[in-house]
Enzyme design. Structure first.
Site, mmCIF file in Angstrom:
data_model
loop_
_atom_site.group_PDB
_atom_site.id
_atom_site.type_symbol
_atom_site.label_atom_id
_atom_site.label_comp_id
_atom_site.label_asym_id
_atom_site.label_seq_id
_atom_site.Cartn_x
_atom_site.Cartn_y
_atom_site.Cartn_z
ATOM 1 N N CYS A 226 39.189 32.113 43.574
ATOM 2 C CA CYS A 226 37.734 31.874 43.534
ATOM 3 C C CYS A 226 37.156 32.359 44.860
ATOM 4 C CB CYS A 226 37.447 30.383 43.339
ATOM 5 S SG CYS A 226 35.707 29.977 43.552
ATOM 6 N N GLY B 18 30.754 26.822 41.409
ATOM 7 C CA GLY B 18 31.248 25.733 42.260
ATOM 8 C C GLY B 18 32.396 24.966 41.628
ATOM 9 N N GLY C 99 36.189 38.507 30.076
ATOM 10 C CA GLY C 99 35.323 37.403 30.471
ATOM 11 C C GLY C 99 33.863 37.736 30.261
ATOM 12 N N LYS D 249 46.686 34.090 39.536
ATOM 13 C CA LYS D 249 45.516 34.983 39.526
ATOM 14 C C LYS D 249 45.119 35.333 40.947
ATOM 15 C CE LYS D 249 41.076 35.695 37.260
ATOM 16 N NZ LYS D 249 40.145 35.160 36.260
ATOM 17 N N LYS E 98 38.481 26.945 31.800
ATOM 18 C CA LYS E 98 37.821 26.924 33.119
ATOM 19 C C LYS E 98 38.784 26.216 34.073
ATOM 20 C CE LYS E 98 34.358 26.994 36.160
ATOM 21 N NZ LYS E 98 34.210 28.245 36.921
ATOM 22 N N GLY F 199 38.955 42.335 34.541
ATOM 23 C CA GLY F 199 37.876 42.829 35.400
ATOM 24 C C GLY F 199 37.073 43.906 34.690
HETATM 25 C C1 DHB Z 1 33.893 30.371 40.304
HETATM 26 C C2 DHB Z 1 35.271 30.402 40.198
HETATM 27 C C3 DHB Z 1 35.924 31.619 40.205
HETATM 28 O O1 DHB Z 1 37.267 31.721 40.120
HETATM 29 C C4 DHB Z 1 35.204 32.782 40.294
HETATM 30 O O2 DHB Z 1 35.834 33.961 40.287
HETATM 31 C C5 DHB Z 1 33.833 32.755 40.417
HETATM 32 C C6 DHB Z 1 33.177 31.542 40.413
HETATM 33 C C7 DHB Z 1 33.155 29.082 40.345
HETATM 34 O O3 DHB Z 1 33.493 28.117 39.638
HETATM 35 O O4 DHB Z 1 32.195 29.012 41.105
#
Ligand code: DHB
Length: 304
Positions: free
Chosen positions: A128, A74, A263, A163, A47, A241
């Site tokens: 993200c 988050g 994932g 990424k 993570k 994906g």
């Molecule tokens: C979060 C992080 C990510 O990279 C993503 O694609 C979706 C959610 C997160 O931690 O909220």
């Protein structure tokens, strides 16, 4: 007929197969990463880790939709200062451990890289989809992407993967910036910005209102991004994906992916890594092919 070879060397990392645990799923603790490492993966990704501890967004932070998963966690994480013990446990799993990291400034990426011991590579989360200051907030700006990649590359003694976000007009521009910054590979794609509303109450479902969509719905988007990046860049492209079947992995590789990350599909199937790599082996063997024969083959089938 020779046996196909599934083991690869990707940006200098040896892997027994090209199927990798994607960032964000089961990657917060060393114990869960070690467990996945024993399930037939080629490598695991943590993570995303930042400079300070983050609790994450209020619940609900994950919604299972018919077409995939929608999440806005988050970026919860204990900070790099508290992650070295987890990393040491993850490394007992005997597959490369790639640490996903995020920040808002090149110096923050350098700080995290300097503070973590034992990562086999770093994956920069410049993607993200719903943060004000991290992820796609920086990853949509090619100038920042190049600077951050350069800072990470200068600090790290291990490979840097970047990424990328699909939430841009042209992902190739961003991939090129990462490549100029010295990225060893690009990873495409992170989640797609999205939201869901509860029609009975009228409320947006996620605590953060909007989040990132993953799963089967985004696979064709990922295939197109991988295809475009493979054509434009001289560094490896790693596909991610919506892959949930061996056929999806083959398609992603035919678009140009040197390896594939998984994932959301673990949500339904924990044995997915060994299933996909075994089926990939059978597919290649039945056609007397090696991985190198299928990677990017779709490009040879069309007039450029
Ligand atoms: C979060 C992080 C990510 O990279 C993503 O694609 C979706 C959610 C997160 O931690 O909220």
């Amino acid at each position: 007929m020779t046996q196909p070879e599934l083991s690869i060397e990707l940006t200098g990392l040896g892997m027994k197969n090209p199927v990798i645990l994607a960032a964000g799923i089961l990657g917060t603790t060393g114990a869960s990463l070690k467990r996945i490492a024993g399930s037939g993966v080629g490598a695991v990704i943590t993570k995303s880790i930042g400079t300070i501890p983050e609790k994450g967004h209020p619940n609900p932070s994950l919604v299972a939709l018919e077409c995939g998963l929608l999440n806005a966690m988050g970026l919860p994480n204990p900070s790099y200062k508290e992650f070295n013990d987890e990393l040491a446990t993850a490394k007992e799993g005997d597959v490369p451990v790639i640490v996903s990291i995020f920040g808002s400034h090149p110096d923050e990426f350098s700080e995290i890289i300097e503070g973590l011991e034992g990562a086999d590579a770093f994956e920069l989360n410049l993607s993200c989809p719903h943060s004000q200051q991290y992820g796609a907030a920086v990853g949509t700006d090619p100038v920042l992407v190049e600077k951050i990649t350069k800072a990470a590359k200068t600090t790290a003694s291990v490979p840097i993967w970047v990424k990328l976000t699909p939430n841009v007009t042209d992902i190739v521009t961003i991939g090129e910036a990462a490549s100029r910054g010295g990225a060893d590979a690009v990873v495409a794609i992170n989640t797609i910005r999205s939201m869901a509303i509860d029609i009975h109450s009228g409320y947006p479902i996620l605590g953060n209102l909007y989040g990132g969509l993953s799963g089967a719905a985004i696979r064709p988007v990922a295939v197109k991004c991988v295809y475009d990046l493979y054509r434009a860049l001289d560094i490896p492209v790693i596909g991610v994906g919506g892959v949930s079947k061996w056929e999806d992995a083959v398609e992603m590789m035919m678009a140009g992916a040197s390896a594939v990350q998984i994932g959301s599909a673990i949500y339904d199937n924990f044995t997915i890594f060994s299933e996909i790599s075994e089926a990939l082996f059978t597919f290649l063997k039945s056609r007397d092919l090696n991985l190198g024969d299928i990677i990017g083959i779709a490009h040879k089938k069309v007039k450029q």
